[in-house]
Design an enzyme around this catalytic site. Structure first.
Site, PDB file in Angstrom:
ATOM      1  N   CYS A 174      -2.480 -10.039   9.812  1.00 54.13           N
ATOM      2  CA  CYS A 174      -2.980  -9.987   8.435  1.00 54.13           C
ATOM      3  C   CYS A 174      -2.277 -11.057   7.604  1.00 54.13           C
ATOM      4  CB  CYS A 174      -2.715  -8.617   7.843  1.00 54.13           C
ATOM      5  SG  CYS A 174      -0.967  -8.361   7.500  1.00 54.13           S
ATOM      6  N   CYS A 182       2.564  -4.446   6.864  1.00 51.49           N
ATOM      7  CA  CYS A 182       2.809  -3.084   6.388  1.00 51.49           C
ATOM      8  C   CYS A 182       1.850  -2.151   7.124  1.00 51.49           C
ATOM      9  CB  CYS A 182       2.611  -3.009   4.864  1.00 51.49           C
ATOM     10  SG  CYS A 182       0.912  -2.745   4.337  1.00 51.49           S
ATOM     11  N   CYS A 204      -4.393  -4.052   8.029  1.00 54.28           N
ATOM     12  CA  CYS A 204      -5.497  -4.986   7.764  1.00 54.28           C
ATOM     13  C   CYS A 204      -5.922  -5.809   8.980  1.00 54.28           C
ATOM     14  CB  CYS A 204      -5.134  -5.896   6.597  1.00 54.28           C
ATOM     15  SG  CYS A 204      -4.872  -4.973   5.071  1.00 54.28           S
ATOM     16  N   CYS A 259       0.359 -11.106  -0.367  1.00 57.56           N
ATOM     17  CA  CYS A 259       0.040  -9.679  -0.418  1.00 57.56           C
ATOM     18  C   CYS A 259       1.154  -8.895  -1.096  1.00 57.56           C
ATOM     19  CB  CYS A 259      -0.195  -9.134   0.993  1.00 57.56           C
ATOM     20  SG  CYS A 259      -0.514  -7.362   0.926  1.00 57.56           S
ATOM     21  N   LYS A 267     -16.276   1.214   4.498  1.00 60.11           N
ATOM     22  CA  LYS A 267     -16.508   0.040   5.352  1.00 60.11           C
ATOM     23  C   LYS A 267     -17.528   0.324   6.441  1.00 60.11           C
ATOM     24  CE  LYS A 267     -11.965  -1.840   4.454  1.00 60.11           C
ATOM     25  NZ  LYS A 267     -10.678  -2.270   5.008  1.00 60.11           N
ATOM     26  N   ARG A 323     -12.131 -12.665  -3.043  1.00 60.51           N
ATOM     27  CA  ARG A 323     -12.749 -12.397  -1.742  1.00 60.51           C
ATOM     28  C   ARG A 323     -14.260 -12.607  -1.874  1.00 60.51           C
ATOM     29  NH1 ARG A 323     -10.890  -6.900   0.595  1.00 60.51           N
ATOM     30  NH2 ARG A 323      -8.930  -8.004   0.925  1.00 60.51           N
ATOM     31  N   ARG A 326     -17.882  -2.195   1.224  1.00 61.04           N
ATOM     32  CA  ARG A 326     -17.378  -3.580   1.299  1.00 61.04           C
ATOM     33  C   ARG A 326     -18.299  -4.454   2.146  1.00 61.04           C
ATOM     34  NH1 ARG A 326     -11.764  -3.630   0.386  1.00 61.04           N
ATOM     35  NH2 ARG A 326     -11.248  -2.035  -1.124  1.00 61.04           N
ATOM     36  N   LYS A 355     -12.332   2.973  -0.861  1.00 60.13           N
ATOM     37  CA  LYS A 355     -13.115   1.920  -0.198  1.00 60.13           C
ATOM     38  C   LYS A 355     -13.956   2.505   0.938  1.00 60.13           C
ATOM     39  CE  LYS A 355      -9.286  -0.358   0.859  1.00 60.13           C
ATOM     40  NZ  LYS A 355      -8.221  -1.167   1.510  1.00 60.13           N
TER      41      LYS A 355
HETATM   42 FE1  SRM Z   1      -6.705  -4.904   3.756  1.00 67.63          FE
HETATM   43  C1  SRM Z   1      -5.157  -3.760   0.984  1.00 67.63           C
HETATM   44  C2  SRM Z   1      -5.962  -8.051   2.953  1.00 67.63           C
HETATM   45  C3  SRM Z   1      -8.906  -5.984   6.078  1.00 67.63           C
HETATM   46  C4  SRM Z   1      -6.750  -1.781   5.132  1.00 67.63           C
HETATM   47  N1  SRM Z   1      -5.765  -5.756   2.189  1.00 67.63           N
HETATM   48  C5  SRM Z   1      -5.227  -5.112   1.124  1.00 67.63           C
HETATM   49  C6  SRM Z   1      -4.768  -6.126   0.064  1.00 67.63           C
HETATM   50  C7  SRM Z   1      -5.898  -6.328  -0.887  1.00 67.63           C
HETATM   51  C8  SRM Z   1      -3.460  -5.766  -0.651  1.00 67.63           C
HETATM   52  C9  SRM Z   1      -3.544  -5.026  -1.955  1.00 67.63           C
HETATM   53  O1  SRM Z   1      -4.204  -3.981  -2.045  1.00 67.63           O
HETATM   54  O2  SRM Z   1      -2.895  -5.487  -2.885  1.00 67.63           O
HETATM   55  C10 SRM Z   1      -4.536  -7.360   0.968  1.00 67.63           C
HETATM   56  C11 SRM Z   1      -4.640  -8.722   0.284  1.00 67.63           C
HETATM   57  C12 SRM Z   1      -3.757  -9.708   0.994  1.00 67.63           C
HETATM   58  C13 SRM Z   1      -3.987 -11.110   0.590  1.00 67.63           C
HETATM   59  O3  SRM Z   1      -3.066 -11.721   0.001  1.00 67.63           O
HETATM   60  O4  SRM Z   1      -5.034 -11.654   0.872  1.00 67.63           O
HETATM   61  C14 SRM Z   1      -5.491  -7.068   2.102  1.00 67.63           C
HETATM   62  N2  SRM Z   1      -7.404  -6.687   4.313  1.00 67.63           N
HETATM   63  C15 SRM Z   1      -6.895  -7.884   3.931  1.00 67.63           C
HETATM   64  C16 SRM Z   1      -7.458  -9.021   4.753  1.00 67.63           C
HETATM   65  C17 SRM Z   1      -7.632 -10.305   3.977  1.00 67.63           C
HETATM   66  C18 SRM Z   1      -6.549  -9.212   5.972  1.00 67.63           C
HETATM   67  C19 SRM Z   1      -6.761 -10.496   6.744  1.00 67.63           C
HETATM   68  O5  SRM Z   1      -5.732 -11.116   7.034  1.00 67.63           O
HETATM   69  O6  SRM Z   1      -7.874 -10.842   7.097  1.00 67.63           O
HETATM   70  C20 SRM Z   1      -8.765  -8.361   5.235  1.00 67.63           C
HETATM   71  C21 SRM Z   1      -9.915  -8.585   4.283  1.00 67.63           C
HETATM   72  C22 SRM Z   1     -11.162  -7.957   4.809  1.00 67.63           C
HETATM   73  C23 SRM Z   1     -12.394  -8.246   3.990  1.00 67.63           C
HETATM   74  O7  SRM Z   1     -12.902  -9.360   4.064  1.00 67.63           O
HETATM   75  O8  SRM Z   1     -12.877  -7.338   3.322  1.00 67.63           O
HETATM   76  C24 SRM Z   1      -8.368  -6.896   5.223  1.00 67.63           C
HETATM   77  N3  SRM Z   1      -7.736  -4.025   5.272  1.00 67.63           N
HETATM   78  C25 SRM Z   1      -8.496  -4.664   6.197  1.00 67.63           C
HETATM   79  C26 SRM Z   1      -8.753  -3.817   7.313  1.00 67.63           C
HETATM   80  C27 SRM Z   1      -9.524  -4.199   8.566  1.00 67.63           C
HETATM   81  C28 SRM Z   1     -10.982  -3.827   8.481  1.00 67.63           C
HETATM   82  O9  SRM Z   1     -11.451  -3.377   7.441  1.00 67.63           O
HETATM   83  O10 SRM Z   1     -11.649  -3.970   9.483  1.00 67.63           O
HETATM   84  C29 SRM Z   1      -8.120  -2.611   7.051  1.00 67.63           C
HETATM   85  C30 SRM Z   1      -8.025  -1.405   8.001  1.00 67.63           C
HETATM   86  C31 SRM Z   1      -9.289  -0.626   8.082  1.00 67.63           C
HETATM   87  C32 SRM Z   1      -9.312   0.432   7.031  1.00 67.63           C
HETATM   88  O11 SRM Z   1      -9.698   0.142   5.907  1.00 67.63           O
HETATM   89  O12 SRM Z   1      -8.897   1.576   7.318  1.00 67.63           O
HETATM   90  C33 SRM Z   1      -7.485  -2.755   5.767  1.00 67.63           C
HETATM   91  N4  SRM Z   1      -6.105  -3.074   3.129  1.00 67.63           N
HETATM   92  C34 SRM Z   1      -6.156  -1.931   3.882  1.00 67.63           C
HETATM   93  C35 SRM Z   1      -5.485  -0.879   3.172  1.00 67.63           C
HETATM   94  C36 SRM Z   1      -5.298   0.585   3.649  1.00 67.63           C
HETATM   95  C37 SRM Z   1      -6.487   1.412   3.349  1.00 67.63           C
HETATM   96  C38 SRM Z   1      -6.252   2.871   3.642  1.00 67.63           C
HETATM   97  O13 SRM Z   1      -7.193   3.556   3.982  1.00 67.63           O
HETATM   98  O14 SRM Z   1      -5.129   3.332   3.506  1.00 67.63           O
HETATM   99  C39 SRM Z   1      -5.018  -1.451   1.967  1.00 67.63           C
HETATM  100  C40 SRM Z   1      -4.241  -0.743   0.849  1.00 67.63           C
HETATM  101  C41 SRM Z   1      -5.090   0.129  -0.004  1.00 67.63           C
HETATM  102  O15 SRM Z   1      -6.309   0.116   0.058  1.00 67.63           O
HETATM  103  O16 SRM Z   1      -4.480   0.865  -0.771  1.00 67.63           O
HETATM  104  C42 SRM Z   1      -5.412  -2.828   1.985  1.00 67.63           C
HETATM  105 FE1  SF4 Z   2      -0.936  -6.722   3.044  1.00 71.55          FE
HETATM  106 FE2  SF4 Z   2      -0.291  -4.658   4.541  1.00 71.55          FE
HETATM  107 FE3  SF4 Z   2      -2.801  -5.548   4.515  1.00 71.55          FE
HETATM  108 FE4  SF4 Z   2      -0.963  -6.963   5.686  1.00 71.55          FE
HETATM  109  S1  SF4 Z   2      -1.588  -4.912   6.293  1.00 71.55           S
HETATM  110  S2  SF4 Z   2      -2.498  -7.760   4.236  1.00 71.55           S
HETATM  111  S3  SF4 Z   2       0.807  -6.596   4.441  1.00 71.55           S
HETATM  112  S4  SF4 Z   2      -1.755  -4.641   2.815  1.00 71.55           S
END
Ligand code: SRM
Ligand code: SF4
Length: 571
Positions: free
Chosen positions: A430, A475, A479, A436, A211, A76, A145, A209
């Site tokens: 996402c 899931c 994201c 993922c 944000k 990333r 982030r 994390k």
């Molecule tokens: Fe996310 C985890 C992709 C924005 C909440 N996210 C992941 C992971 C890294 C999976 C992992 O932990 O193994 C995913 C990688 C997938 C892949 O193959 O690329 C992933 N998240 C993404 C992206 C790429 C989605 C997209 O299609 O654009 C976004 C990258 C953002 C960036 O550039 O930094 C992305 N993730 C978000 C957002 C939206 C936002 O931040 O505005 C959220 C919800 C907001 C929040 O954080 O509450 C988000 N991602 C999560 C979570 C749940 C966090 C939590 O509080 O429970 C996880 C899982 C974790 O952290 O355990 C996660």
């Molecule tokens: Fe992966 Fe769940 Fe985030 Fe989608 S919402 S990228 S399935 S961790």
């Protein structure tokens, strides 16, 4: 460390033992007997901006062949405020071909992602990213982030000021560990952790994390209500006055665990523009010291806020600041999407906003995104802006260059937004499968088909030009920020989704569960009567999300605490 009783989560130990994020990453990279890294290093490498993944499409075949999973790494790339130069774009494009899977992913937080980088190429890829004046440090991990910023295409002077705030916050909160330089850029080795310190984070970094987003009303394209901390620009007649401060947004939850929930942020006050970095730091420090380090599922700022209460939390921030936040100023958001096509800046330059399905930059039969944007990058004297909706703005195009850019848009058929319904233009998914590791169902590869099915209903009802926000995630982690969409699908199992309705059009209100575990092929029939009812019975200007609440398809929810309860189904 948290004052709660109990054993700190294993991640706390990994951070503590890591010698400021070094762990054994450097050694692990040398070991080519496996495509992966040790379990602890897999956690640590996130702080450096990378995730170990495996191709889930190949999992069962490899298992049958008794082969190791097809490991590779996602990288990333941080792009504070989403602003990238044409030169950086060209380099990211080159790296995607040379080391990645031939695609660039634009993320929901305005960053680039490369997928499919194998271990033996990881170091050189990260080094070459740094040579373009971009980096990957703190793109993931228990740190602040990528800081988001409004990508507003037609307010240049103001955008510059607001962007500067985002950039300054990002720079100030970047971890200072030498490990990043040492491992990836062959920087000089620091002897031991005694020689080093993390002045803001300390050796345990944050509980989870963190944000931050900066918004410029009336557009909430960064979805401030989903961020741990956000700043809402307040503008008066002469320019930027300062920012309202909002805290406690977050999306992630776990199916069946009611103690986890999404939450929209609360506005807690106002700060003058020159205090924004200081406030960002202090809010983050309150979370650093009061966040839960025992239970990671309860470690985000939203839970710290609910555990303390909003007033007490504000008090903790003000104590560190040594002054009180001013009363919040009035502001209004009207949308959280992007405005496609050409727009003009105050300085006479132009911008073009592209709808990029799934934020996936690749060439396909319909459209040659990859080749087209590369050609634009070669001539562009302006800049690229990644949006929080995984879209792209080509910004600051001069009057002279406009026709040349227009020709490239036509040649590569990049103006797809002109052919799409407003529903599709407000869709967001996402990544999910195949990269993922947490995905329970498809999202990026499936939402376009679901939208196609719903479009039949939309067209029949004459709603082609009516914007409805629609989001899908594989899931419940959220994201694509599904819980603030008017319609959302959250993966439960392959082909099965929870369907949520009633989020606020500009991301200000959570939606509610409408039906659990709906099979994908049932979605159209499930939503058809609701959409038809909306077309027939909505009031003037009424948004879909507001309508479904008025008609009691779902109850309104004020915040995450009642998110799982009170599901009201139609008679
Ligand atoms: Fe996310 C985890 C992709 C924005 C909440 N996210 C992941 C992971 C890294 C999976 C992992 O932990 O193994 C995913 C990688 C997938 C892949 O193959 O690329 C992933 N998240 C993404 C992206 C790429 C989605 C997209 O299609 O654009 C976004 C990258 C953002 C960036 O550039 O930094 C992305 N993730 C978000 C957002 C939206 C936002 O931040 O505005 C959220 C919800 C907001 C929040 O954080 O509450 C988000 N991602 C999560 C979570 C749940 C966090 C939590 O509080 O429970 C996880 C899982 C974790 O952290 O355990 C996660
Ligand atoms: Fe992966 Fe769940 Fe985030 Fe989608 S919402 S990228 S399935 S961790």
């Amino acid at each position: 460390m948290s004052k709660k009783d109990g054993k700190p989560s294993p991640n706390e130990g990994i951070k503590e033992r890591s010698n400021y994020l070094r762990g054994t990453i450097a050694e692990g990279l040398q070991d080519l007997s496996t495509g992966g890294l040790s379990a602890d290093d897999q956690q640590l490498i996130k702080f450096h901006g990378s995730y170990q993944q495996d191709d889930r499409d190949l999992r069962s075949a490899r298992r049958k062949q008794k082969l190791e999973k097809a490991f590779s790494f996602m990288i990333r790339i941080r792009v504070p405020g989403g602003v990238s130069t044409p030169g950086q774009w060209m380099e990211v494009d080159r790296l995607a071909t040379e080391y990645g899977n031939d695609t660039i992913k634009l993320t929901t937080r305005q960053a680039f992602q490369l997928h499919g980088v194998i271990k033996s190429n990881l170091k050189r890829t990260i080094r070459e990213i740094n040579e373009t004046a971009l980096d990957t440090i703190a793109a993931c991990g228990d740190v602040n982030r990528n800081v988001m910023c409004n990508a507003n295409p037609d307010a240049s002077a103001l955008h510059a000021e607001v962007f500067e705030a985002a950039r300054a916050i990002s720079a100030h909160l970047t971890p200072s560990t030498g490990a990043y330089h040492e491992i990836w850029l062959d920087g000089e080795k620091v002897g031991s952790s005694k020689d080093e310190e993390e002045p803001i984070y300390g050796k345990h970094y944050l509980p989870r994390k963190f944000k931050i987003a900066v918004a410029l009303p009336p557009n909430n394209d960064v979805d401030i209500y989903a961020n741990d901390l956000s700043f809402i620009a307040i503008v008066n007649g002469t320019g930027l006055e300062g920012f309202n401060v909002a805290v406690g947004g977050g999306m992630g939850m776990t199916h069946g665990q009611e103690k986890t929930y999404p939450r929209v942020a609360d506005v807690i006050g106002f700060v003058p523009a020159d205090k924004v970095v200081e406030v960002a730091e202090k809010v983050m420090l309150v979370q650093r010291d009061h966040g839960d380090r025992i239970e990671r599922r309860h470690a985000r700022l939203k839970y710290t806020l609910d555990d303390h209460g909003v007033d007490a939390f504000r008090g903790l921030v003000e104590e560190r600041l040594g002054y009180e936040l001013e009363e919040e100023r009035p502001y209004e958001f009207t949308e959280n999407g992007d405005r496609y096509g050409w727009s003009e800046n105050q300085d006479g330059t132009f911008n073009y906003t592209f709808y990029v399905p799934g934020g996936r930059i690749c060439d396909n039969e319909d459209c040659r995104w990859r080749s087209g944007f590369l050609e634009i990058a070669k001539i562009l004297q302006g800049e690229f802006r990644l949006t929080g909706n995984q879209n792209l703005v080509v910004a600051r195009v001069s009057e002279e260059q406009r026709s040349e850019v227009e020709r490239l848009i036509a040649d590569y058929r990049l103006d797809v937004h002109e052919r799409h319904t407003a529903l599709r233009l407000h869709s967001l998914a996402c990544v999910a499968l195949p990269t993922c590791g947490l995905a329970l169902a498809e999202a990026e590869r499936h939402l376009p088909d679901v939208v196609t099915e719903l479009e039949e209903v939309i067209e029949e009802c004459g709603l082609r030009h009516d914007a409805i926000t629609i989001r899908m995630t594989g899931c419940p982690n959220g994201c694509a920020r599904p819980y603030i969409a008017e319609i959302a699908f959250v993966g439960r199992a392959p082909g099965k989704y929870n369907v949520y309705l009633g989020g606020g059009f500009f991301g200000q209100r959570l939606n509610k569960l409408y039906r659990a575990s709906v099979r994908s092929e049932e979605i159209r029939d499930l939503l058809k009567p609701v959409i038809e009812d909306y077309a027939r019975n909505r009031e003037e200007g009424e948004r879909f999300g507001d309508f479904v609440i008025r008609q009691r398809y779902v109850k309104s929810t004020s915040n995450g605490l009642d998110f799982h309860h009170d599901v009201v189904l139609p008679e």
